[in-house]
Design a protein around this motif. Structure first.
Motif, mmCIF file in Angstrom:
data_model
loop_
_atom_site.group_PDB
_atom_site.id
_atom_site.type_symbol
_atom_site.label_atom_id
_atom_site.label_comp_id
_atom_site.label_asym_id
_atom_site.label_seq_id
_atom_site.Cartn_x
_atom_site.Cartn_y
_atom_site.Cartn_z
ATOM 1 N N VAL A 139 0.850 -1.203 0.000
ATOM 2 C CA VAL A 139 0.000 0.000 0.000
ATOM 3 C C VAL A 139 0.880 1.245 0.000
ATOM 4 C CG1 VAL A 139 -1.713 1.318 1.314
ATOM 5 C CG2 VAL A 139 -1.857 -1.189 1.227
ATOM 6 N N CYS A 140 0.665 2.149 -0.971
ATOM 7 C CA CYS A 140 1.501 3.362 -0.996
ATOM 8 C C CYS A 140 0.783 4.574 -0.412
ATOM 9 C CB CYS A 140 1.991 3.657 -2.411
ATOM 10 S SG CYS A 140 0.662 4.033 -3.561
ATOM 11 N N GLY A 141 -0.545 4.486 -0.230
ATOM 12 C CA GLY A 141 -1.265 5.620 0.339
ATOM 13 C C GLY A 141 -2.747 5.319 0.457
ATOM 14 N N ILE A 142 -3.444 6.182 1.202
ATOM 15 C CA ILE A 142 -4.889 6.036 1.411
ATOM 16 C C ILE A 142 -5.560 7.354 1.040
ATOM 17 C CG2 ILE A 142 -6.727 5.594 3.112
ATOM 18 C CD1 ILE A 142 -4.677 4.260 4.919
ATOM 19 N N GLY A 143 -6.680 7.261 0.316
ATOM 20 C CA GLY A 143 -7.481 8.450 0.008
ATOM 21 C C GLY A 143 -8.834 8.312 0.680
ATOM 22 N N LEU A 144 -9.326 9.386 1.285
ATOM 23 C CA LEU A 144 -10.607 9.340 2.000
ATOM 24 C C LEU A 144 -11.491 10.512 1.583
ATOM 25 C CD1 LEU A 144 -12.394 8.123 4.312
ATOM 26 C CD2 LEU A 144 -11.255 9.726 5.855
ATOM 27 N N ALA A 145 -12.736 10.191 1.197
ATOM 28 C CA ALA A 145 -13.728 11.224 0.865
ATOM 29 C C ALA A 145 -14.676 11.361 2.046
ATOM 30 C CB ALA A 145 -14.511 10.797 -0.377
ATOM 31 N N VAL A 146 -14.916 12.601 2.496
ATOM 32 C CA VAL A 146 -15.819 12.836 3.636
ATOM 33 C C VAL A 146 -16.884 13.866 3.277
ATOM 34 C CG1 VAL A 146 -14.083 12.264 5.385
ATOM 35 C CG2 VAL A 146 -14.307 14.633 4.611
ATOM 36 N N PRO A 147 -18.086 13.752 3.903
ATOM 37 C CA PRO A 147 -19.174 14.687 3.558
ATOM 38 C C PRO A 147 -19.103 16.002 4.331
ATOM 39 C CG PRO A 147 -19.990 13.016 5.067
ATOM 40 C CD PRO A 147 -18.540 12.694 4.828
ATOM 41 N N GLY A 148 -17.983 16.708 4.199
ATOM 42 C CA GLY A 148 -17.851 18.005 4.873
ATOM 43 C C GLY A 148 -16.689 18.772 4.273
ATOM 44 N N PRO A 149 -16.548 20.062 4.642
ATOM 45 C CA PRO A 149 -15.441 20.871 4.117
ATOM 46 C C PRO A 149 -14.115 20.430 4.737
ATOM 47 C CG PRO A 149 -16.961 22.222 5.442
ATOM 48 C CD PRO A 149 -17.437 20.821 5.542
ATOM 49 N N VAL A 150 -13.056 20.323 3.914
ATOM 50 C CA VAL A 150 -11.754 19.851 4.397
ATOM 51 C C VAL A 150 -10.686 20.893 4.092
ATOM 52 C CG1 VAL A 150 -9.975 18.066 4.096
ATOM 53 C CG2 VAL A 150 -12.389 17.436 3.973
ATOM 54 N N ASP A 151 -9.840 21.176 5.079
ATOM 55 C CA ASP A 151 -8.667 22.005 4.838
ATOM 56 C C ASP A 151 -7.594 21.065 4.294
ATOM 57 O OD1 ASP A 151 -6.439 23.561 4.816
ATOM 58 O OD2 ASP A 151 -6.363 23.906 6.977
ATOM 59 N N SER A 152 -7.275 21.182 2.994
ATOM 60 C CA SER A 152 -6.429 20.142 2.387
ATOM 61 C C SER A 152 -4.991 20.201 2.897
ATOM 62 C CB SER A 152 -6.481 20.203 0.855
ATOM 63 O OG SER A 152 -5.951 21.419 0.414
ATOM 64 N N GLU A 153 -4.559 21.340 3.440
ATOM 65 C CA GLU A 153 -3.204 21.416 4.017
ATOM 66 C C GLU A 153 -3.069 20.460 5.197
ATOM 67 O OE1 GLU A 153 -0.366 23.256 3.024
ATOM 68 O OE2 GLU A 153 -1.706 23.269 1.288
ATOM 69 N N SER A 154 -4.081 20.467 6.085
ATOM 70 C CA SER A 154 -3.984 19.675 7.316
ATOM 71 C C SER A 154 -4.750 18.358 7.222
ATOM 72 C CB SER A 154 -4.550 20.480 8.488
ATOM 73 O OG SER A 154 -5.953 20.668 8.306
ATOM 74 N N GLY A 155 -5.635 18.231 6.196
ATOM 75 C CA GLY A 155 -6.450 17.023 6.092
ATOM 76 C C GLY A 155 -7.522 16.931 7.159
ATOM 77 N N ARG A 156 -7.839 18.047 7.816
ATOM 78 C CA ARG A 156 -8.870 18.027 8.876
ATOM 79 C C ARG A 156 -10.158 18.649 8.364
ATOM 80 N NH1 ARG A 156 -5.942 17.902 14.394
ATOM 81 N NH2 ARG A 156 -3.822 17.406 13.730
ATOM 82 N N VAL A 157 -11.291 18.151 8.869
ATOM 83 C CA VAL A 157 -12.554 18.771 8.450
ATOM 84 C C VAL A 157 -12.792 20.020 9.281
ATOM 85 C CG1 VAL A 157 -13.689 16.712 7.505
ATOM 86 C CG2 VAL A 157 -13.933 17.234 9.899
ATOM 87 N N VAL A 158 -13.417 21.004 8.651
ATOM 88 C CA VAL A 158 -13.604 22.312 9.275
ATOM 89 C C VAL A 158 -15.092 22.558 9.489
ATOM 90 C CG1 VAL A 158 -13.018 24.757 9.083
ATOM 91 C CG2 VAL A 158 -11.654 23.056 7.851
ATOM 92 N N GLN A 159 -15.511 22.581 10.738
ATOM 93 C CA GLN A 159 -16.910 22.855 11.109
ATOM 94 C C GLN A 159 -17.915 22.177 10.182
ATOM 95 O OE1 GLN A 159 -16.829 27.124 11.000
ATOM 96 N NE2 GLN A 159 -15.712 27.279 12.910
ATOM 97 N N PRO A 160 -17.881 20.847 10.116
ATOM 98 C CA PRO A 160 -18.791 20.163 9.187
ATOM 99 C C PRO A 160 -20.196 20.057 9.772
ATOM 100 C CG PRO A 160 -17.456 18.580 10.403
ATOM 101 C CD PRO A 160 -17.036 19.928 10.885
ATOM 102 N N PRO A 161 -21.232 20.557 9.060
ATOM 103 C CA PRO A 161 -22.588 20.521 9.619
ATOM 104 C C PRO A 161 -23.111 19.105 9.870
ATOM 105 C CG PRO A 161 -22.500 21.921 7.672
ATOM 106 C CD PRO A 161 -21.169 21.264 7.786
ATOM 107 N N ILE A 162 -22.695 18.110 9.020
ATOM 108 C CA ILE A 162 -23.296 16.784 9.210
ATOM 109 C C ILE A 162 -22.285 15.751 9.702
ATOM 110 C CG2 ILE A 162 -25.275 17.097 7.657
ATOM 111 C CD1 ILE A 162 -23.792 15.777 5.435
ATOM 112 N N MET A 163 -21.194 16.220 10.360
ATOM 113 C CA MET A 163 -20.211 15.283 10.931
ATOM 114 C C MET A 163 -19.868 15.661 12.369
ATOM 115 S SD MET A 163 -17.542 14.949 7.730
ATOM 116 C CE MET A 163 -16.614 13.556 8.402
ATOM 117 N N PRO A 164 -20.854 15.546 13.281
ATOM 118 C CA PRO A 164 -20.591 15.975 14.664
ATOM 119 C C PRO A 164 -19.425 15.195 15.278
ATOM 120 C CG PRO A 164 -22.678 14.764 14.502
ATOM 121 C CD PRO A 164 -22.225 15.015 13.109
ATOM 122 N N GLY A 165 -18.534 15.905 15.969
ATOM 123 C CA GLY A 165 -17.411 15.257 16.642
ATOM 124 C C GLY A 165 -16.157 15.146 15.777
#
Length: 398
Positions: A138-164
């Motif tokens: 495995v050379c890498g993993i890609g993940l799609a999430v239903p919220g806004p993502v800051d691509s620099e950090s890979g973290r979701v930013v205040q996602p309305p439908i992803m509590p926690g």
């Protein structure tokens, strides 16, 4: 290319098909035969290039056919996953985007990142076995999430439908989950918004020549992915395309999951249509329930989907006027005939003829796999970008 084209730039020329023989690489880069040979040797030693069959003879005088070079996609695999609010899919993909093994099942985003990403790690372990690949391939993993993502950090930013999930270290946790379940070494993890990755997958596989491409995903929420000049357009911190939270005049009473009133998603998403059906006594709790009702030809669901399409079409008239895309693709749970009819009615009525003259309004080609294919492609483009190839070859000691 200039005289200093690196091994990474040579790989890029071969992968894109722009130059696939040693001679063509010399011509494209201006490098000497010996230098091209040295750089290609590193790529051969890494297992990233292979020799294909002889190409056509270039010279009218005959002579041996030149050997073509090909990207060798058998040296590694990519893992990809696409999270929806109550459901997820995961897959092992080849480096050229072929699905080698796939699994889909219930996974509830509200259970939080710790649980959900741990479970994905388990799925990945089973999928690798099913595909017959070792964890260290495995050379890498890609993940799609239903919220806004800051691509620099890979973290979701205040996602309305992803509590926690707000600000959570998704990359670290998913990489650890893979190691826990398979013993694989840590690998890079790339996270992006689901509509962005669907747009990327669809544009690359079905509309590679379209220089401005918009995909609108209408499921539990509403989001858009925009691909311009072959790259995802994210805005400055990942917020581009969040059209579900554009305010619409007739929605003043409708409370959205983001806490505001009058958002498009509160009126026209799969979740909103499900709510209206439930109020009318039709059992429906989510976008996927609405999809099932539409598939079975339920008249009330079709009427509400068409009305939702008109509302989305009204907003899309502005989007189309601003971005002037060549393709507008409708995807997600509601993307059937009824919804599409509604979108077209309002879009063509509201937008200037100039902005729709060369516009194709289409539905998804890759269907439920679009996000997975986009996530896999994002990882490959990241890992085999010219500047990263250099680092990785050095790390491999070639």
């Amino acid at each position: 290319m200039g005289s200093q084209a690196s091994a990474g730039e040579l790989l890029e020329l071969v992968r894109s098909g722009r130059a696939t023989t040693r001679g063509a690489l010399q011509q494209a880069t201006g490098l000497s035969r010996a230098t091209v040979g040295n750089r290609l040797d590193r790529l051969f030693r890494a297992g990233w290039l292979r020799e294909g069959a002889g190409g056509p003879v270039d010279s009218p005088l005959g002579g041996r056919p030149s050997i073509t070079l090909e990207f060798d996609d058998s040296h590694a695999v990519v893992l990809a996953a696409d999270l929806d609010t109550r459901h997820a899919r995961a897959a092992v993909l080849s480096l050229t985007g072929e699905l080698l093994a796939e699994h889909s099942g219930t996974l509830v985003v509200e259970d939080g990142p710790e649980t959900v990403l741990g479970e994905l790690g388990r799925w990945f372990g089973e999928l690798l076995e099913k595909a017959g690949h070792r964890a260290d391939e495995v050379c890498g993993i890609g993940l799609a999430v239903p919220g806004p993502v800051d691509s620099e950090s890979g973290r979701v930013v205040q996602p309305p439908i992803m509590p926690g999930w707000d600000g959570y270290d998704i990359r670290g946790r998913l990489s650890r989950a893979l190691t826990e379940h398979t013993g694989a070494p840590a690998v890079p993890v790339l996270v992006d918004n689901d509509a962005n990755l669907m747009a990327y997958g669809e544009q690359r596989s079905g509309h590679p020549d379209c220089s401005a491409f918009v995909l609108v995903k209408v499921s539990t929420g509403i989001g858009a992915g925009v691909v311009v000049g072959g790259s995802i357009y994210r805005g400055i911190d990942g917020g581009a395309g969040d059209i579900g939270h554009i305010r619409v005049p007739e929605g003043a009473e409708a409370l959205c999951r983001c806490g505001s009133y009058g958002c498009l998603a509160a009126l026209a998403s799969g979740g909103a249509v499900a709510r209206r059906l439930a109020e009318a006594g039709v059992p429906a709790a989510s976008g996927s329930d609405v999809r099932d009702l539409l598939a079975s030809g339920h008249p009330e669901a079709a009427a509400l989907a068409r009305e939702a399409g008109r509302r989305v079409g009204d907003v899309l008239a502005t989007v189309v006027t601003l971005l002037n895309p060549g393709v507008l693709m409708i995807a997600g749970d509601l993307a059937g005939t009824a919804f599409l009819t509604g979108v077209r009615e309002l879009l063509y009525q509201r937008a200037l003829p100039r902005s729709t003259a060369h516009l194709d309004v289409v539905t998804s080609r890759l269907g439920e796999r679009a996000g997975l294919i986009g996530a896999g492609a994002l990882v490959v483009e990241h890992l085999y970008a010219p500047e990263r190839v250099e680092e990785r070859l050095t790390a491999l000691g070639v």
